[in-house]
Design a protein around this motif. Sequence first.
Motif, PDB file in Angstrom:
ATOM      1  N   LYS A  17       1.012  -0.870  -0.103  1.00  0.00           N
ATOM      2  CA  LYS A  17       0.063   0.369   0.148  1.00  0.00           C
ATOM      3  C   LYS A  17       1.195   1.487  -0.150  1.00  0.00           C
ATOM      4  CE  LYS A  17      -3.835   1.908   2.810  1.00  0.00           C
ATOM      5  NZ  LYS A  17      -4.885   2.196   3.124  1.00  0.00           N
ATOM      6  N   SER A  18       2.166   1.319   1.210  1.00  0.00           N
ATOM      7  CA  SER A  18       2.582   2.488   0.765  1.00  0.00           C
ATOM      8  C   SER A  18       3.240   2.888  -0.474  1.00  0.00           C
ATOM      9  CB  SER A  18       3.859   2.435   2.035  1.00  0.00           C
ATOM     10  OG  SER A  18       4.564   0.885   1.826  1.00  0.00           O
ATOM     11  N   SER A  19       3.426   1.596  -1.138  1.00  0.00           N
ATOM     12  CA  SER A  19       4.495   1.878  -2.497  1.00  0.00           C
ATOM     13  C   SER A  19       3.411   1.991  -3.493  1.00  0.00           C
ATOM     14  CB  SER A  19       5.710   0.516  -2.421  1.00  0.00           C
ATOM     15  OG  SER A  19       4.375  -0.878  -3.014  1.00  0.00           O
ATOM     16  N   THR A  20       2.361   1.841  -3.596  1.00  0.00           N
ATOM     17  CA  THR A  20       1.493   2.342  -4.583  1.00  0.00           C
ATOM     18  C   THR A  20       1.526   3.258  -5.713  1.00  0.00           C
ATOM     19  OG1 THR A  20       0.040   0.621  -3.660  1.00  0.00           O
ATOM     20  CG2 THR A  20      -1.310   2.865  -5.209  1.00  0.00           C
ATOM     21  N   PRO A  21       2.159   4.363  -4.635  1.00  0.00           N
ATOM     22  CA  PRO A  21       2.083   5.872  -5.710  1.00  0.00           C
ATOM     23  C   PRO A  21       3.715   5.603  -6.513  1.00  0.00           C
ATOM     24  CG  PRO A  21       2.032   6.643  -3.171  1.00  0.00           C
ATOM     25  CD  PRO A  21       1.490   4.654  -3.339  1.00  0.00           C
ATOM     26  N   LEU A  22       4.409   5.291  -5.560  1.00  0.00           N
ATOM     27  CA  LEU A  22       5.363   4.766  -6.236  1.00  0.00           C
ATOM     28  C   LEU A  22       5.339   3.780  -7.948  1.00  0.00           C
ATOM     29  CD1 LEU A  22       7.615   3.914  -4.124  1.00  0.00           C
ATOM     30  CD2 LEU A  22       7.469   5.895  -4.512  1.00  0.00           C
ATOM     31  N   TYR A  23       4.246   3.173  -8.165  1.00  0.00           N
ATOM     32  CA  TYR A  23       3.942   2.492  -9.234  1.00  0.00           C
ATOM     33  C   TYR A  23       3.424   3.349 -10.070  1.00  0.00           C
ATOM     34  CZ  TYR A  23       4.571  -1.751  -6.553  1.00  0.00           C
ATOM     35  OH  TYR A  23       5.422  -2.892  -6.448  1.00  0.00           O
TER      36      TYR A  23
END
Length: 92
Positions: free
Chosen positions: A53-59
């Motif tokens: 969830k914390s890495s979703t913007p990075l995708y």
Amino acid sequence: MEIQISYLAVFVCAVIAMAIGMVWYGPVMFGRAWCKVMGVDPDDKRKVRAMQKSSTPLYGIQFLLSLVQLYVLAFFVNTWNTTHGVIVTLLV
């Protein structure tokens, strides 16, 4: 001279790059080892979900950067046959 770049091809290649990354970091290949290196127990579903969830913007950022990278690559491949393309490529 007009340069023609297939935007559909650039988009499809960006999607393929994301799919390759998904397989690469998924549990099929190196996902469990990557979790261990990051200090997360791969069997602890709650921590894995929180990390996802914390890495979703990075995708999203990675997808946009892949689009830019592939557009530049398509530009250079398209202009390579001309003298101008060779000069620009050598300057970069």
